[in-house]
Design an enzyme around this catalytic site. Structure first.
Site, PDB file in Angstrom:
ATOM      1  N   TYR A   1      31.331  45.637  47.467  1.00 22.07           N
ATOM      2  CA  TYR A   1      31.554  44.317  47.608  1.00 22.07           C
ATOM      3  C   TYR A   1      30.294  43.660  48.564  1.00 22.07           C
ATOM      4  O   TYR A   1      29.941  44.375  49.656  1.00 22.07           O
ATOM      5  CB  TYR A   1      32.824  44.137  48.404  1.00 22.07           C
TER       6      TYR A   1
ATOM      7  N   TYR B   1      33.526  34.013  37.866  1.00 24.31           N
ATOM      8  CA  TYR B   1      34.105  34.334  39.051  1.00 24.31           C
ATOM      9  C   TYR B   1      34.461  35.903  39.076  1.00 24.31           C
ATOM     10  O   TYR B   1      34.996  36.565  40.156  1.00 24.31           O
ATOM     11  CB  TYR B   1      35.120  33.710  39.527  1.00 24.31           C
ATOM     12  N   GLY B   2      34.114  36.719  38.184  1.00 30.31           N
ATOM     13  CA  GLY B   2      34.483  38.202  38.314  1.00 30.31           C
ATOM     14  C   GLY B   2      33.681  38.864  37.017  1.00 30.31           C
ATOM     15  O   GLY B   2      33.019  38.230  36.174  1.00 30.31           O
ATOM     16  N   GLY B   3      33.973  40.142  37.101  1.00 28.56           N
ATOM     17  CA  GLY B   3      33.019  40.902  35.971  1.00 28.56           C
ATOM     18  C   GLY B   3      33.651  42.159  35.712  1.00 28.56           C
ATOM     19  O   GLY B   3      33.258  43.228  35.873  1.00 28.56           O
TER      20      GLY B   3
ATOM     21  N   PHE C   1      31.198  31.180  41.016  1.00 23.84           N
ATOM     22  CA  PHE C   1      31.700  30.746  42.090  1.00 23.84           C
ATOM     23  C   PHE C   1      32.490  32.281  42.765  1.00 23.84           C
ATOM     24  O   PHE C   1      32.895  32.940  42.278  1.00 23.84           O
ATOM     25  CB  PHE C   1      33.321  30.338  41.696  1.00 23.84           C
TER      26      PHE C   1
ATOM     27  N   LYS D   1      50.967  42.262  40.961  1.00 22.88           N
ATOM     28  CA  LYS D   1      50.096  42.369  42.112  1.00 22.88           C
ATOM     29  C   LYS D   1      50.870  43.206  43.059  1.00 22.88           C
ATOM     30  O   LYS D   1      52.031  43.014  43.383  1.00 22.88           O
ATOM     31  CB  LYS D   1      49.933  41.130  42.561  1.00 22.88           C
TER      32      LYS D   1
END
Length: 376
Positions: free
Chosen positions: A97, A288-290, A313, A371
């Site tokens: 990250y 916003y993600g991959g 974003f 989650k």
């Protein structure tokens, strides 16, 4: 681990490590000076999930006991109630990250807790208040967290704890993406991949509240029919699996839905290309993600003849722009929606002592799972 213990204990070096609360707020412990006594507030000892090096989370994390720390005059000691395991938490532990705490570190980045004690100059909080770190702050996977007053935001205790614990990272991302890139009006539509994610589910519901339709792309896998029905129950207007989109003109599947002006991508690879196919001329795709770890490939015609825009974003970047007040106002708005039943997503509460089980599910070892939220 010695380094972590030294760091945590460093704030209480003048005091006995066996110091305990004699009331809810104060402990009287003699300092090294024999001529006077000081009123010192100490946190209780804490259990924490820590990692001393970066690597696979199920290999490098472990539960440890941490000593009490001093609650200074501007500090608030919070007894954690619940905290989620987010993909970004896993990435921090893995060391991939972009922004991460130095190791050794306590895991976790968001959550909800109850004020246990406050420093002598803290006026905005009292024991019993429910608070969340806002903006999010590292180190929430422990039973007691001591941070400055400015870190914490008081929330309504009537809100279900699973939403209070998870409201910032995913729902706030969905809200900001809907508001920050394209002016959307009632009757417009958006398209997204990764629609079963928490962000995806929040996009569906927040868009519906604004009269905006959603076109949602999901992967072909076991349980996809059930996932489709769940998304429709949340208000999704169209839900398509990737195999359904193996047609020359995907827009023929839209029916009466307008061509989307805005698209969201959290997968990459072919799934991102499908979002681009849906966008109208002049449309924008926000990444916003991959999750697939595959690059985004854009055809030349998409740029030249459709004039598409590609944006990105990252919530942490937005929060670093001095958005604390705005962030907290939106958090209260989102929590209000959750409390009223207008914002829903599936979570699974797991006791802190069963953290390895929750981590395994969060890592995808048992397929798609709700989650994971650890409770203290």
């Amino acid at each position: 681990m010695a380094a972590l213990m030294k760091s945590v204990a460093g704030r209480a070096l003048k005091f006995s490590s066996t110091a305990s609360f004699r009331s809810n707020r104060h402990v009287k412990t003699p300092t090294l000076c024999t001529k006077s006594f000081s009123t010192v507030i100490m946190s209780p000892p804490s259990k924490a999930i820590v990692y001393e090096e970066h690597g696979s989370p199920d290999s490098v994390t472990r539960l440890v006991n941490l000593p009490p720390v001093e609650v200074k005059e501007n500090d608030v000691c919070v007894k954690m109630i619940a905290a989620p395991i987010n993909p970004s938490d896993i990435n921090r532990i893995e060391g991939v990250y972009p922004v991460r705490p130095p190791v050794p570190a306590v895991g976790g980045y968001e959550g909800v807790g109850e004020v246990y004690a406050v420093g002598s100059k803290v006026n905005g909080f009292s024991p019993g208040d429910w608070v969340i770190p806002s903006p999010p702050s590292s180190g929430t996977w422990q039973t007691y967290v001591v941070k400055e007053e400015s870190v914490w935001h008081k929330i309504d205790k009537a809100c279900p704890m699973e939403y209070a614990a998870t409201i910032t990272v995913n729902p706030l991302t969905a809200l900001r993406m809907l508001e920050d890139f394209v002016v959307l009006n009632s009757g417009d539509s958006v398209v997204q991949n990764g629609a079963t994610s928490i962000v995806g589910q929040c996009v569906i519901q927040l868009a519906r509240l604004r009269g905006i339709s959603t076109i949602n792309l999901i992967r072909d896998r076991a349980g996809s029919d059930e996932a489709r029905e769940q998304l429709k129950a949340l208000g999704a207007d169209g839900v398509f699996s990737e195999s359904q989109l193996n047609v020359k003109n995907v827009k023929s599947l839209l029916g009466n839905l307008p061509e989307p002006a805005l698209g969201f991508n959290c997968v990459g690879g072919n799934a991102a290309s499908l979002v681009l196919k849906y966008l109208r001329e002049g449309g924008t795709m926000v990444t916003y993600g991959g999750m697939s770890k595959k690059p985004i490939t854009v055809s030349t015609t998409s740029f030249i003849f459709k004039d598409l825009a590609l944006r990105g974003f990252w919530l942490q970047s937005w929060l670093s722009m001095g958005k604390v007040k705005e962030c907290r106002e939106m958090i209260d708005y989102l929590l209000g929606l959750a409390q009223d039943g207008k914002l829903k997503y599936e979570t699974e509460l797991v006791p802190f002592d069963e953290f390895p089980v929750a981590l395994g599910k969060a890592l995808g070892k048992l397929g798609r799972q709700p989650k994971q939220v650890i409770t203290f």
